[in-house]
Design a protein around this motif. Sequence first.
Motif, PDB file in Angstrom:
ATOM      1  N   GLN A   1     -24.091   1.921 -26.477  1.00 54.09           N
ATOM      2  CA  GLN A   1     -24.229   2.488 -27.545  1.00 54.09           C
ATOM      3  C   GLN A   1     -22.731   2.660 -27.412  1.00 54.09           C
ATOM      4  O   GLN A   1     -22.128   2.674 -28.265  1.00 54.09           O
ATOM      5  CB  GLN A   1     -25.120   3.813 -28.132  1.00 54.09           C
ATOM      6  N   GLN A   2     -23.213   4.117 -26.461  1.00 60.53           N
ATOM      7  CA  GLN A   2     -21.700   5.037 -26.481  1.00 60.53           C
ATOM      8  C   GLN A   2     -20.254   3.710 -26.365  1.00 60.53           C
ATOM      9  O   GLN A   2     -18.515   4.352 -26.967  1.00 60.53           O
ATOM     10  CB  GLN A   2     -21.591   5.911 -25.148  1.00 60.53           C
ATOM     11  N   VAL A   3     -19.882   3.394 -25.430  1.00 61.55           N
ATOM     12  CA  VAL A   3     -18.799   2.342 -25.019  1.00 61.55           C
ATOM     13  C   VAL A   3     -19.076   1.083 -25.681  1.00 61.55           C
ATOM     14  O   VAL A   3     -17.584   1.487 -26.499  1.00 61.55           O
ATOM     15  CB  VAL A   3     -18.808   2.274 -23.373  1.00 61.55           C
ATOM     16  N   GLU A   4     -19.699   0.668 -26.573  1.00 61.85           N
ATOM     17  CA  GLU A   4     -18.849  -0.159 -27.928  1.00 61.85           C
ATOM     18  C   GLU A   4     -19.368   0.486 -28.941  1.00 61.85           C
ATOM     19  O   GLU A   4     -19.247  -0.057 -30.315  1.00 61.85           O
ATOM     20  CB  GLU A   4     -20.138  -1.345 -27.665  1.00 61.85           C
ATOM     21  N   GLY A   5     -19.551   1.897 -29.644  1.00 62.23           N
ATOM     22  CA  GLY A   5     -20.029   1.906 -30.546  1.00 62.23           C
ATOM     23  C   GLY A   5     -21.313   1.149 -31.732  1.00 62.23           C
ATOM     24  O   GLY A   5     -21.060   0.758 -32.660  1.00 62.23           O
ATOM     25  N   LEU A   6     -22.782   1.504 -30.572  1.00 60.94           N
ATOM     26  CA  LEU A   6     -23.131  -0.034 -30.956  1.00 60.94           C
ATOM     27  C   LEU A   6     -24.259   1.803 -32.010  1.00 60.94           C
ATOM     28  O   LEU A   6     -24.690   2.431 -31.261  1.00 60.94           O
ATOM     29  CB  LEU A   6     -23.961  -0.307 -30.330  1.00 60.94           C
ATOM     30  N   SER A   7     -25.040   1.088 -32.708  1.00 65.67           N
ATOM     31  CA  SER A   7     -26.135   1.742 -33.536  1.00 65.67           C
ATOM     32  C   SER A   7     -27.240   1.824 -31.914  1.00 65.67           C
ATOM     33  O   SER A   7     -27.884   1.014 -31.464  1.00 65.67           O
ATOM     34  CB  SER A   7     -27.076   1.381 -34.280  1.00 65.67           C
ATOM     35  N   PHE A   8     -28.673   2.071 -32.062  1.00 61.13           N
ATOM     36  CA  PHE A   8     -29.721   2.313 -30.989  1.00 61.13           C
ATOM     37  C   PHE A   8     -30.003   1.123 -30.708  1.00 61.13           C
ATOM     38  O   PHE A   8     -30.148   0.090 -30.060  1.00 61.13           O
ATOM     39  CB  PHE A   8     -30.685   3.332 -31.010  1.00 61.13           C
ATOM     40  N   VAL A   9     -29.961   0.241 -32.236  1.00 58.49           N
ATOM     41  CA  VAL A   9     -30.888  -1.063 -31.923  1.00 58.49           C
ATOM     42  C   VAL A   9     -30.155  -1.799 -31.793  1.00 58.49           C
ATOM     43  O   VAL A   9     -30.812  -2.843 -31.067  1.00 58.49           O
ATOM     44  CB  VAL A   9     -31.789  -1.132 -33.987  1.00 58.49           C
ATOM     45  N   GLU A  10     -28.931  -2.231 -32.191  1.00 62.79           N
ATOM     46  CA  GLU A  10     -27.651  -2.957 -31.936  1.00 62.79           C
ATOM     47  C   GLU A  10     -27.769  -3.270 -30.349  1.00 62.79           C
ATOM     48  O   GLU A  10     -27.674  -4.417 -29.750  1.00 62.79           O
ATOM     49  CB  GLU A  10     -26.643  -2.880 -32.066  1.00 62.79           C
ATOM     50  N   SER A  11     -27.484  -1.880 -29.475  1.00 59.76           N
ATOM     51  CA  SER A  11     -27.827  -1.850 -28.211  1.00 59.76           C
ATOM     52  C   SER A  11     -29.156  -2.446 -27.517  1.00 59.76           C
ATOM     53  O   SER A  11     -28.778  -3.028 -26.907  1.00 59.76           O
ATOM     54  CB  SER A  11     -27.852  -0.235 -27.875  1.00 59.76           C
ATOM     55  N   VAL A  12     -30.082  -2.801 -27.881  1.00 57.77           N
ATOM     56  CA  VAL A  12     -31.147  -3.014 -27.416  1.00 57.77           C
ATOM     57  C   VAL A  12     -31.607  -4.367 -27.900  1.00 57.77           C
ATOM     58  O   VAL A  12     -31.686  -5.672 -27.143  1.00 57.77           O
ATOM     59  CB  VAL A  12     -32.957  -2.285 -28.027  1.00 57.77           C
ATOM     60  N   GLU A  13     -30.735  -4.851 -28.993  1.00 57.50           N
ATOM     61  CA  GLU A  13     -30.323  -6.318 -29.148  1.00 57.50           C
ATOM     62  C   GLU A  13     -29.745  -6.672 -28.469  1.00 57.50           C
ATOM     63  O   GLU A  13     -29.743  -7.753 -28.123  1.00 57.50           O
ATOM     64  CB  GLU A  13     -30.379  -6.289 -30.393  1.00 57.50           C
ATOM     65  N   ARG A  14     -28.557  -6.072 -27.723  1.00 55.39           N
ATOM     66  CA  ARG A  14     -27.856  -7.225 -26.782  1.00 55.39           C
ATOM     67  C   ARG A  14     -28.334  -7.197 -26.059  1.00 55.39           C
ATOM     68  O   ARG A  14     -28.576  -7.856 -25.077  1.00 55.39           O
ATOM     69  CB  ARG A  14     -26.402  -6.075 -26.868  1.00 55.39           C
ATOM     70  N   LEU A  15     -29.312  -5.732 -24.794  1.00 58.19           N
ATOM     71  CA  LEU A  15     -29.359  -5.664 -23.680  1.00 58.19           C
ATOM     72  C   LEU A  15     -30.397  -6.859 -23.457  1.00 58.19           C
ATOM     73  O   LEU A  15     -30.365  -8.214 -23.197  1.00 58.19           O
ATOM     74  CB  LEU A  15     -29.909  -4.656 -23.171  1.00 58.19           C
TER      75      LEU A  15
END
Length: 628
Positions: A76-90
């Motif tokens: 989230q921090q390093v890519e500027g993502l929302s929580f959901v986006e970060s979970v989706e990416r992972l």
Amino acid sequence: MAGLIKDEDIQLVRERVRIDEVVEQYVTLRNAGGGSRKGLCPFHDEKTPSFNVNPSRGTYHCFGCGEGGDTIKFLQQVEGLSFVESVERLAGKYGVQLRYEEGAQRGPRRDPGQRQRLLESHRLAGEFYAEVLQSAPEAKVGRQFVTDRGFDQSAAETFGMGFAPRGGEALVGHLRGKGFTDDELVAGGLARRSQRGLNDVFQGRLLWPIREMTSEIIGFGARRMFDDDFMQGKYVNTSETPIYKKSQVLYGIDLARRQISGSSQAVVVEGYTDVMAAHQAGVRTAVATCGTAFGEGHARVLRRILLDHDAFRGEIIFTFDGDEAGQRAAMKAFEGDQQFVAQTYVAVEPRGMDPCDLRLADGDAAVRELIASRVPLYRFVLDNTLARYDLDRGDQRIDAVREAVGLTRAIRDKSKVEEFLREVSTKVGVDVDQVREEHRRHKPAPTRSRQTPPRSDAAPAAEQQRPAEPFVSFGAPQFADEREALKVLAQFPHLARQHLADVHDNDFTHPVGRQIWTAMTELGVPGASDSTWVPRLSDALPSDDLRRVLSLAANEPLNATEGGTAAVVASVIARLQLLTIGRRIAELKSKLQRTNPVDEPEAYNRQFGELIALEQQHRTLRDRAIGA
Ligand code: ZN
């Protein structure tokens, strides 16, 4: 908190992810004992690692700035993502099939955040442009350029090269068809609004996609192909957008990252084709800034990747042009962060060729050799400074030392200064004590701020500080022997004449003495006593000042008379030549000091032979000078 995604799936993601694997996409980590690892924090600027990752706990913490959390938070921090986006990416990366809470209307098809939309539009744009380059008839000029620069089809594909159609609406049409809004295309820098509506930003240009470390396209570099291009620059890049920050963007970083980390070396070249040429030649650590000078932001990115083993000891190699601009760029880097400078090297192609041209001319090996021929940045700057002086001249050596010593102002690490002064001593060919003395004298004036950068663009110190020669009086003590020689030449030409075979113009170092001597040789020094000698000479001189000096020389008694006039004349001429021989000996010794007997044995031996001969000549003249 997660809202849309089922809690147990989030838990599954947390269990599957390897935090060090994710972090290492951005930061090089080394083992820090106890199973934890550390690196340079991506969230604040630092030079010693305080960013800790604990793989067994799945957490990170920075002791410098206090940031910390788990993998989801990191992304989230390093890519500027929302929580959901970060979970989706992972979840995508680790193969977790996410399920969404009932009633979460937008489900997996809901709109992701702006950043994801902009990245997606760039991914599609990249594919679209690459397709055009490969097959469209109008892109023939682009394919020709690629071939002319020495790249084959697979190189163009590796770098994802593309071509923007000339029409001006092709990409806009394509991406609208994929559901992107006009606002999104404008915000990402792919389209711009005009009176006729929405147009492609790049038209009729050859394109290089610019990617992040994670390989996502964030912008394009575009080269002019047609004379009637409405854009001015030969190269134009995506302008600043929410995803494109030119102060940090390094072209080629996606391909070079792993190599840079593994080899602890990064090569910074100037253009897209140079990055391609370097990679094709086997220099897979090459990157380039995109339309901006290499700055602190770029340095930070490389530092985070370069961290290696126990200390930061990576090398950053710049391929500067040997020309003015390149030297200015080097000076600018030299004035920057000193820890950075300490590991900074410069590779200069003697003919001024960039890596792409070099590869075309001399092949892949030549590019690798160019990089291998790197020299430390400070030495490059020193050499460029010294190159402005004629080090065979004593006065120039003094000026050269003065200016070189001035460069130490840019060296903040005081332990490096002594090393630098020794190098100045060797390169200029003067005693190291003399350099140290000049350094002591050169301490910056107290009024001057420590931050004041050296004047890299000002005229060389030599031009400002060297007094114009005619203003040094011929009456000064160092010219006593030259004045005395003029006296014997004016008063006893027939006695001096037999000793003149070895007297040369440069035995007279002052312009006044030299002009009178030149007039004498042009008239021909008489072989017998000649009362017309001085009047004829006087007529031949170009100015009254010179005539006054001649008159003095013709009438002033000689300083010494013992041993008879003939012996005194011989002694005076010998002393004049002694000075010259002494200067030549000093210059030769200086040159010998600058010549490495291992690297240049022939030059060294020749100079050494000359030195022996000159010293023999010096002894003979000295005997004559003292009347032996
Ligand atoms: Zn930090």
